[in-house]
Design a protein around this motif. Structure first.
Motif, PDB file in Angstrom:
ATOM      1  N   GLU A 102     -14.345   4.183 -11.064  1.00  0.00           N
ATOM      2  CA  GLU A 102     -15.481   4.265 -11.994  1.00  0.00           C
ATOM      3  C   GLU A 102     -16.722   4.804 -11.281  1.00  0.00           C
ATOM      4  N   LEU A 103     -16.933   4.363 -10.039  1.00  0.00           N
ATOM      5  CA  LEU A 103     -18.169   4.707  -9.324  1.00  0.00           C
ATOM      6  C   LEU A 103     -18.183   6.128  -8.765  1.00  0.00           C
ATOM      7  N   GLN A 104     -17.022   6.797  -8.746  1.00  0.00           N
ATOM      8  CA  GLN A 104     -17.055   8.164  -8.212  1.00  0.00           C
ATOM      9  C   GLN A 104     -17.768   9.114  -9.170  1.00  0.00           C
ATOM     10  N   GLU A 105     -17.923   8.681 -10.427  1.00  0.00           N
ATOM     11  CA  GLU A 105     -18.632   9.515 -11.414  1.00  0.00           C
ATOM     12  C   GLU A 105     -20.132   9.367 -11.198  1.00  0.00           C
ATOM     13  N   GLY A 106     -20.785  10.469 -10.892  1.00  0.00           N
ATOM     14  CA  GLY A 106     -22.247  10.476 -10.803  1.00  0.00           C
ATOM     15  C   GLY A 106     -22.820   9.839  -9.557  1.00  0.00           C
ATOM     16  N   ASN A 107     -21.971   9.476  -8.573  1.00  0.00           N
ATOM     17  CA  ASN A 107     -22.487   8.915  -7.325  1.00  0.00           C
ATOM     18  C   ASN A 107     -21.966   9.722  -6.143  1.00  0.00           C
ATOM     19  N   ASP A 108     -22.563   9.449  -4.991  1.00  0.00           N
ATOM     20  CA  ASP A 108     -22.085  10.031  -3.748  1.00  0.00           C
ATOM     21  C   ASP A 108     -21.185   8.963  -3.128  1.00  0.00           C
ATOM     22  N   ALA A 109     -19.876   9.051  -3.415  1.00  0.00           N
ATOM     23  CA  ALA A 109     -18.971   7.956  -3.022  1.00  0.00           C
ATOM     24  C   ALA A 109     -18.079   8.359  -1.853  1.00  0.00           C
ATOM     25  N   LEU A 110     -17.943   7.442  -0.904  1.00  0.00           N
ATOM     26  CA  LEU A 110     -17.024   7.643   0.225  1.00  0.00           C
ATOM     27  C   LEU A 110     -16.047   6.468   0.245  1.00  0.00           C
ATOM     28  N   TYR A 111     -14.750   6.784   0.276  1.00  0.00           N
ATOM     29  CA  TYR A 111     -13.738   5.740   0.292  1.00  0.00           C
ATOM     30  C   TYR A 111     -12.811   5.979   1.480  1.00  0.00           C
ATOM     31  N   CYS A 112     -12.489   4.911   2.167  1.00  0.00           N
ATOM     32  CA  CYS A 112     -11.889   5.070   3.483  1.00  0.00           C
ATOM     33  C   CYS A 112     -10.621   4.225   3.648  1.00  0.00           C
ATOM     34  N   VAL A 113      -9.593   4.842   4.206  1.00  0.00           N
ATOM     35  CA  VAL A 113      -8.407   4.082   4.620  1.00  0.00           C
ATOM     36  C   VAL A 113      -8.726   3.588   6.030  1.00  0.00           C
ATOM     37  N   VAL A 114      -9.031   2.295   6.142  1.00  0.00           N
ATOM     38  CA  VAL A 114      -9.555   1.780   7.413  1.00  0.00           C
ATOM     39  C   VAL A 114      -8.405   1.406   8.362  1.00  0.00           C
ATOM     40  N   ASP A 115      -7.832   2.449   8.956  1.00  0.00           N
ATOM     41  CA  ASP A 115      -6.658   2.235   9.813  1.00  0.00           C
ATOM     42  C   ASP A 115      -7.019   1.557  11.134  1.00  0.00           C
ATOM     43  N   LEU A 116      -8.262   1.751  11.619  1.00  0.00           N
ATOM     44  CA  LEU A 116      -8.636   1.059  12.872  1.00  0.00           C
ATOM     45  C   LEU A 116      -8.679  -0.449  12.638  1.00  0.00           C
ATOM     46  N   HIS A 117      -9.049  -0.855  11.443  1.00  0.00           N
ATOM     47  CA  HIS A 117      -9.056  -2.290  11.126  1.00  0.00           C
ATOM     48  C   HIS A 117      -7.640  -2.861  11.141  1.00  0.00           C
ATOM     49  N   ALA A 118      -6.675  -2.018  10.752  1.00  0.00           N
ATOM     50  CA  ALA A 118      -5.287  -2.503  10.722  1.00  0.00           C
ATOM     51  C   ALA A 118      -4.814  -2.876  12.122  1.00  0.00           C
ATOM     52  N   LEU A 119      -5.434  -2.264  13.166  1.00  0.00           N
ATOM     53  CA  LEU A 119      -5.008  -2.546  14.546  1.00  0.00           C
ATOM     54  C   LEU A 119      -5.403  -3.943  15.024  1.00  0.00           C
ATOM     55  N   THR A 120      -6.181  -4.650  14.216  1.00  0.00           N
ATOM     56  CA  THR A 120      -6.596  -5.999  14.636  1.00  0.00           C
ATOM     57  C   THR A 120      -5.422  -6.981  14.666  1.00  0.00           C
ATOM     58  N   VAL A 121      -4.319  -6.585  14.037  1.00  0.00           N
ATOM     59  CA  VAL A 121      -3.082  -7.376  14.187  1.00  0.00           C
ATOM     60  C   VAL A 121      -1.988  -6.416  14.680  1.00  0.00           C
ATOM     61  N   PRO A 122      -0.971  -6.909  15.378  1.00  0.00           N
ATOM     62  CA  PRO A 122       0.037  -5.998  15.949  1.00  0.00           C
ATOM     63  C   PRO A 122       0.679  -5.095  14.893  1.00  0.00           C
ATOM     64  N   GLN A 123       0.862  -3.830  15.224  1.00  0.00           N
ATOM     65  CA  GLN A 123       1.424  -2.861  14.289  1.00  0.00           C
ATOM     66  C   GLN A 123       2.561  -2.084  14.954  1.00  0.00           C
ATOM     67  N   ASP A 124       3.546  -1.700  14.172  1.00  0.00           N
ATOM     68  CA  ASP A 124       4.573  -0.779  14.640  1.00  0.00           C
ATOM     69  C   ASP A 124       4.037   0.635  14.380  1.00  0.00           C
ATOM     70  N   PRO A 125       3.901   1.479  15.438  1.00  0.00           N
ATOM     71  CA  PRO A 125       3.232   2.786  15.261  1.00  0.00           C
ATOM     72  C   PRO A 125       3.817   3.633  14.124  1.00  0.00           C
ATOM     73  N   LYS A 126       5.142   3.704  14.031  1.00  0.00           N
ATOM     74  CA  LYS A 126       5.769   4.553  12.986  1.00  0.00           C
ATOM     75  C   LYS A 126       5.433   4.020  11.599  1.00  0.00           C
ATOM     76  N   LYS A 127       5.515   2.704  11.470  1.00  0.00           N
ATOM     77  CA  LYS A 127       5.245   2.091  10.159  1.00  0.00           C
ATOM     78  C   LYS A 127       3.779   2.237   9.803  1.00  0.00           C
ATOM     79  N   LEU A 128       2.897   2.153  10.798  1.00  0.00           N
ATOM     80  CA  LEU A 128       1.467   2.294  10.515  1.00  0.00           C
ATOM     81  C   LEU A 128       1.173   3.700   9.999  1.00  0.00           C
ATOM     82  N   GLN A 129       1.787   4.689  10.671  1.00  0.00           N
ATOM     83  CA  GLN A 129       1.575   6.074  10.240  1.00  0.00           C
ATOM     84  C   GLN A 129       1.996   6.256   8.779  1.00  0.00           C
ATOM     85  N   GLU A 130       3.135   5.665   8.446  1.00  0.00           N
ATOM     86  CA  GLU A 130       3.631   5.767   7.068  1.00  0.00           C
ATOM     87  C   GLU A 130       2.688   5.026   6.105  1.00  0.00           C
ATOM     88  N   SER A 131       2.200   3.864   6.527  1.00  0.00           N
ATOM     89  CA  SER A 131       1.292   3.101   5.655  1.00  0.00           C
ATOM     90  C   SER A 131      -0.006   3.874   5.374  1.00  0.00           C
TER      91      SER A 131
END
Ligand code: AQP
Length: 326
Positions: free
Chosen positions: A29-58
């Motif tokens: 809804e907010l992307q209409e008429g605003n300057d909106a930035l939306y982010c896949v925060v992958d660095l935040h995902a590293l705060t718990v152990p991740q499998d590199p291949k699965k992270l890339q896919e996620s």
């Protein structure tokens, strides 16, 4: 026109309808008429152990999902956090002005660290400073999130103000935006707990990529109570949660819904809720598969958006570096 920023973690588990109703629906809804930035925060995902291949896919899956729900890279900047180095760079600077005391007060840290016993990853502790950097890098005015993120946005406000006081006006102090309804969708299995991706009970959440028959099954098993009348009563937590989901997805008023449901039983009502959820997720799933079937196009789109975000972020980072004497 306001500058909007929000993010979502990529995870092996797709977002649930709580994430959609509490956050993602507003993003569209907010992307209409605003300057909106939306982010896949992958660095935040590293705060718990991740499998590199699965992270890339996620990361791919989450980015595709954001486009599939209706975010349009021509209207808003939809990008992946690690592709814009200024996030991590400013994150470090903000970490240096944060205190152990304020980070220890974060309830999400307390909840998430409890699972690790003696070896709590330190990233879990410092992650809100990176989240603050994500937000203030773009002079964000509004941060649309679910209720569980209010405390983190409050920290971003404090850090922005603290930096401005010490080094001169640099950051816009952001405001949190919470939907009046749907900011905290509850677990279907235990309506006293929030719906959560990491819930071990597989009937707790409906995920946006769940097969349609699974959605039906999960909703048919949703915990309610032994009463019969279908009315909006916050004390009847399970029913109230389902009614809230139904209300948001249909756009109907409470009076209208209570009228429609007169004389109907829980079974029929739950089928109606399932129908609404399926109507929402079916086209999203189809579009997501289309997007994921052409990874080159998907990665090109990511790269273009990251370049757009990076040119803005870099300017702010240079201003910060210069102010702090780097
Ligand atoms: N139950 C919820 N109701 C409404 N909004 C919610 N959000 C999360 N849960 C609910 C909002 O969804 C956005 C993206 O969340 P995230 O990917 O950062 O994950 P999270 O906040 O850590 O919550 P999850 O999805 O349930 O994951 P886990 O199990 O890891 O805690 C945010 O705006 C969030 O407020």
């Amino acid at each position: 026109m306001a500058t909007i920023f929000s993010g979502i973690q990529p995870s092996a588990q797709a977002p649930h309808i709580g994430n959609y109703i509490g956050a993602l629906k507003q993003w569209v809804e907010l992307q209409e008429g605003n300057d909106a930035l939306y982010c896949v925060v992958d660095l935040h995902a590293l705060t718990v152990p991740q499998d590199p291949k699965k992270l890339q896919e996620s990361i791919d899956q989450t980015y595709a999902l954001l486009l599939a729900i209706g975010l349009d890279p021509e209207k808003s900047t939809v990008f992946v956090q690690s592709q814009v180095p200024a996030h991590a760079q400013l994150g470090w600077v903000l970490q240096t002005i944060s205190t152990m005391g304020e980070l220890s007060r974060m309830t999400q840290f307390k909840d998430k660290s409890a699972k690790f016993k003696d070896s709590i990853p330190s990233g879990l502790f410092t992650y809100p400073t990176l989240m603050a950097a994500d937000i203030v890098l773009y002079d964000t005015q509004i941060v649309p999130v679910g209720e569980d993120q209010i405390q983190h946005v409050e920290l971003a406000r404090n850090l922005a103000q603290r930096f401005n006081n010490r080094f001169g006006d640099t950051f816009v102090v952001p405001n949190v935006q919470i939907k009046k309804e749907g900011a905290r969708i509850m677990s279907l299995a235990d309506p006293t707990k929030k719906m959560s991706k990491s819930d071990e009970n597989k009937h707790a959440a409906v995920f946006l990529n769940d097969p349609l028959d699974v959605i039906q099954e999960k909703l048919s098993r949703a915990v309610t109570d032994s009463q019969t009348e279908i009315t909006f009563d916050p004390e009847r937590k399970g029913l109230y949660n389902l009614l809230s989901i139904y209300k948001i997805l249909t756009g109907k008023s409470e009076v209208e819904i209570e009228q429609d449901m007169k004389g109907k039983g829980y079974k029929e009502f739950k089928q109606e809720v399932a129908h609404q959820v399926i109507t929402l997720v079916e086209p999203i799933q189809t579009r997501m598969q289309e997007l994921l079937s052409d990874r080159t196009a998907l990665h090109d789109s990511m790269k273009r958006s990251a370049e757009k975000a990076a040119s803005r972020a870099q300017k702010k980072l240079e201003e910060v570096y210069s102010k702090i004497g780097l």
